[in-house]
Each structure stands twice: as C-alpha cells, then as structure tokens.
Design a protein around this motif. Structure first.
Motif, PDB file in Angstrom:
ATOM      1  N   UNK A   1       0.836  -1.203   0.000  1.00  0.00           N
ATOM      2  CA  UNK A   1       0.000   0.000   0.000  1.00  0.00           C
ATOM      3  C   UNK A   1       0.873   1.254   0.000  1.00  0.00           C
ATOM      4  N   UNK A   2       1.933   1.262   0.808  1.00  0.00           N
ATOM      5  CA  UNK A   2       2.834   2.429   0.827  1.00  0.00           C
ATOM      6  C   UNK A   2       3.471   2.642  -0.543  1.00  0.00           C
ATOM      7  N   UNK A   3       3.920   1.564  -1.154  1.00  0.00           N
ATOM      8  CA  UNK A   3       4.533   1.660  -2.479  1.00  0.00           C
ATOM      9  C   UNK A   3       3.533   2.222  -3.493  1.00  0.00           C
ATOM     10  N   UNK A   4       2.332   1.674  -3.504  1.00  0.00           N
ATOM     11  CA  UNK A   4       1.329   2.120  -4.459  1.00  0.00           C
ATOM     12  C   UNK A   4       0.889   3.564  -4.178  1.00  0.00           C
ATOM     13  N   UNK A   5       0.815   3.944  -2.912  1.00  0.00           N
ATOM     14  CA  UNK A   5       0.458   5.329  -2.569  1.00  0.00           C
ATOM     15  C   UNK A   5       1.483   6.293  -3.140  1.00  0.00           C
ATOM     16  N   UNK A   6       2.745   5.952  -2.987  1.00  0.00           N
ATOM     17  CA  UNK A   6       3.801   6.808  -3.525  1.00  0.00           C
ATOM     18  C   UNK A   6       3.766   6.824  -5.046  1.00  0.00           C
ATOM     19  N   UNK A   7       3.502   5.695  -5.622  1.00  0.00           N
ATOM     20  CA  UNK A   7       3.509   5.581  -7.087  1.00  0.00           C
ATOM     21  C   UNK A   7       2.317   6.277  -7.726  1.00  0.00           C
ATOM     22  N   UNK A   8       1.145   6.177  -7.064  1.00  0.00           N
ATOM     23  CA  UNK A   8      -0.077   6.706  -7.666  1.00  0.00           C
ATOM     24  C   UNK A   8      -0.474   8.075  -7.118  1.00  0.00           C
ATOM     25  N   UNK A   9       0.060   8.447  -5.965  1.00  0.00           N
ATOM     26  CA  UNK A   9      -0.277   9.742  -5.383  1.00  0.00           C
ATOM     27  C   UNK A   9      -1.633   9.792  -4.722  1.00  0.00           C
ATOM     28  N   UNK A  10      -2.238   8.651  -4.506  1.00  0.00           N
ATOM     29  CA  UNK A  10      -3.565   8.595  -3.893  1.00  0.00           C
ATOM     30  C   UNK A  10      -3.654   7.351  -3.015  1.00  0.00           C
TER      31      UNK A  10
ATOM     32  N   UNK B   1      11.248   1.276 -12.218  1.00  0.00           N
ATOM     33  CA  UNK B   1      12.354   0.669 -11.472  1.00  0.00           C
ATOM     34  C   UNK B   1      12.982   1.670 -10.509  1.00  0.00           C
ATOM     35  N   UNK B   2      13.068   2.925 -10.920  1.00  0.00           N
ATOM     36  CA  UNK B   2      13.611   3.958 -10.032  1.00  0.00           C
ATOM     37  C   UNK B   2      12.679   4.182  -8.850  1.00  0.00           C
ATOM     38  N   UNK B   3      11.372   4.209  -9.108  1.00  0.00           N
ATOM     39  CA  UNK B   3      10.412   4.364  -8.016  1.00  0.00           C
ATOM     40  C   UNK B   3      10.531   3.209  -7.023  1.00  0.00           C
ATOM     41  N   UNK B   4      10.669   2.014  -7.555  1.00  0.00           N
ATOM     42  CA  UNK B   4      10.748   0.842  -6.684  1.00  0.00           C
ATOM     43  C   UNK B   4      12.008   0.855  -5.837  1.00  0.00           C
ATOM     44  N   UNK B   5      13.153   1.159  -6.410  1.00  0.00           N
ATOM     45  CA  UNK B   5      14.390   1.157  -5.634  1.00  0.00           C
ATOM     46  C   UNK B   5      14.355   2.242  -4.559  1.00  0.00           C
ATOM     47  N   UNK B   6      13.818   3.413  -4.883  1.00  0.00           N
ATOM     48  CA  UNK B   6      13.698   4.484  -3.884  1.00  0.00           C
ATOM     49  C   UNK B   6      12.762   4.045  -2.762  1.00  0.00           C
ATOM     50  N   UNK B   7      11.646   3.442  -3.125  1.00  0.00           N
ATOM     51  CA  UNK B   7      10.685   2.986  -2.120  1.00  0.00           C
ATOM     52  C   UNK B   7      11.303   1.927  -1.203  1.00  0.00           C
ATOM     53  N   UNK B   8      11.911   0.933  -1.792  1.00  0.00           N
ATOM     54  CA  UNK B   8      12.474  -0.155  -0.983  1.00  0.00           C
ATOM     55  C   UNK B   8      13.585   0.340  -0.065  1.00  0.00           C
ATOM     56  N   UNK B   9      14.453   1.218  -0.565  1.00  0.00           N
ATOM     57  CA  UNK B   9      15.576   1.717   0.247  1.00  0.00           C
ATOM     58  C   UNK B   9      15.135   2.744   1.276  1.00  0.00           C
ATOM     59  N   UNK B  10      14.366   3.741   0.857  1.00  0.00           N
ATOM     60  CA  UNK B  10      14.090   4.874   1.733  1.00  0.00           C
ATOM     61  C   UNK B  10      12.809   4.754   2.542  1.00  0.00           C
TER      62      UNK B  10
ATOM     63  N   UNK C   1      19.652   3.525  -7.811  1.00  0.00           N
ATOM     64  CA  UNK C   1      19.394   4.516  -6.766  1.00  0.00           C
ATOM     65  C   UNK C   1      20.085   5.830  -7.101  1.00  0.00           C
ATOM     66  N   UNK C   2      21.309   5.758  -7.571  1.00  0.00           N
ATOM     67  CA  UNK C   2      22.038   6.960  -7.945  1.00  0.00           C
ATOM     68  C   UNK C   2      21.323   7.702  -9.071  1.00  0.00           C
ATOM     69  N   UNK C   3      20.910   6.972 -10.086  1.00  0.00           N
ATOM     70  CA  UNK C   3      20.207   7.595 -11.214  1.00  0.00           C
ATOM     71  C   UNK C   3      18.858   8.162 -10.775  1.00  0.00           C
ATOM     72  N   UNK C   4      18.176   7.448  -9.883  1.00  0.00           N
ATOM     73  CA  UNK C   4      16.895   7.944  -9.367  1.00  0.00           C
ATOM     74  C   UNK C   4      17.107   9.235  -8.584  1.00  0.00           C
ATOM     75  N   UNK C   5      18.155   9.290  -7.783  1.00  0.00           N
ATOM     76  CA  UNK C   5      18.448  10.502  -7.007  1.00  0.00           C
ATOM     77  C   UNK C   5      18.741  11.677  -7.927  1.00  0.00           C
ATOM     78  N   UNK C   6      19.493  11.442  -8.986  1.00  0.00           N
ATOM     79  CA  UNK C   6      19.785  12.516  -9.946  1.00  0.00           C
ATOM     80  C   UNK C   6      18.512  12.995 -10.632  1.00  0.00           C
ATOM     81  N   UNK C   7      17.664  12.037 -11.035  1.00  0.00           N
ATOM     82  CA  UNK C   7      16.412  12.403 -11.696  1.00  0.00           C
ATOM     83  C   UNK C   7      15.506  13.178 -10.739  1.00  0.00           C
ATOM     84  N   UNK C   8      15.470  12.769  -9.477  1.00  0.00           N
ATOM     85  CA  UNK C   8      14.676  13.487  -8.479  1.00  0.00           C
ATOM     86  C   UNK C   8      15.200  14.902  -8.284  1.00  0.00           C
TER      87      UNK C   8
END
Length: 174
Positions: free
Chosen positions: A30-39, A122-131, A155-162
């Motif tokens: 649920x936390x993962x999907x909330x972050x991914x979908x914004x709702x 994949x970037x969303x998933x790695x950020x979610x799992x780690x952070x 994770x590095x690429x996701x951080x740069x994109x963020x």
C-alpha cells in the motif's frame, strides 16, 4: 548456503499461508502504491487487486531464488502502470484550489511526491524499498532480481532524476 535455505523456507511458508503473507506485506505494498499513484484511496484499491491475484497465483509459483515479496512488487508495479495509463486516457480534471497559506514545507512535499511519480518504475521501486521500507541494498537486489551494484546504480540515477525534477519545480537546496 544457509541464507538460500532460509529464503526457500520463507518462500514455501508464505506460499502456504496466505494470511501470513497478507499481514507481512500488505502495508508495504500500500505504501509503495500510494507513492507511485499519489492517492491512498487508489493505492488501497490496487493493493486489494494485487492480493486477489496473489490468492489465485501464489500457490502455483515456482521457486526461482526470489521471495514471494518480489513477485508481489512486480504485480503491484504492473497494476500501478496500468492505472497510470488509464488515468492518462481520462479527460483532465481541474486542479483543486490551493490555499495560499500553505507553507514552503508543504510545497516541497507536494513537489517531492510529484517528482517521485515522474520516475521510471524501477527507479520508483528502488527508492521505495531503500528509503521507505529501509531495506539494505542486498535485500533490494533480491526483491528486484538484480545485482547489488545494479541497484546502487539505479538509486544513484533515481536521485539525480529526483534532484532535476525538484529543481524544475522550484525546490532549492536539494
């Protein structure tokens, strides 16, 4: 070898006890999907679909060196992607009115949530799992079926994109 045996035992236990599987993983999905979908409401709805699918298919899963949790995240990611595509086909709705008294912190949080949703799955998933879930890179690698180094690079690429997305939103000091 012992770690592999423990992982196999956990896989078989979760495969045979759906109630324990649900209790162990429903909140994080649920936390993962909330972050991914914004709702949160959409996340709860999609999470229920993920676990209906799990009820149907987990008993027949074959051991491939990956935990059931990895399969759940893959199903959740696929269902979230489908939901995002459905939303894109809907006519746009007017944005809700924003209270002018919102603090900079609230703006930054909204910008972060929006920036996270722009990341590749994949970037969303790695950020979610780690952070969010606090998993080690070794655990993230098992869930994502990648090497530790590949997960660190994701994770590095996701951080740069963020960082770039937040800068585009006007959030400084990132």
């Amino acid at each position: 070898m012992e770690e592999g045996l423990d992982a196999y035992r956990t896989f078989r236990r979760e495969q045979g006890d759906f109630d324990a599987l649900f209790r162990a993983h429903y909140p994080e999905i649920v936390r993962y999907l909330s972050a991914r979908l914004g709702s949160r409401d959409d996340a709860l709805e999609i999470a229920s679909e993920v676990f209906v699918e799990a009820w149907r298919r987990v008993p027949g899963l074959q051991w491939r060196g990956r935990p059931v949790r990895a399969w759940l995240y893959r199903v959740a990611a696929n269902m979230a992607a489908d939901e995002v595509k459905r939303r894109a086909r809907r006519p746009p709705q007017a944005a809700p009115a924003v209270d002018r008294a919102q603090t900079d912190t609230a703006h930054d949080r909204l910008a972060l949530a929006a920036a996270l949703r722009t990341l590749a799955a994949d970037h969303q998933l790695v950020v979610h799992l780690r952070l969010v879930e606090g998993l080690s890179f070794a655990e993230v690698a098992r869930v994502m079926n990648r090497s530790v180094g590949a997960c660190q690079m994701l994770m590095l690429r996701a951080a740069r994109a963020l960082r770039d997305a937040l800068a585009d939103e006007g959030v400084r000091d990132v």
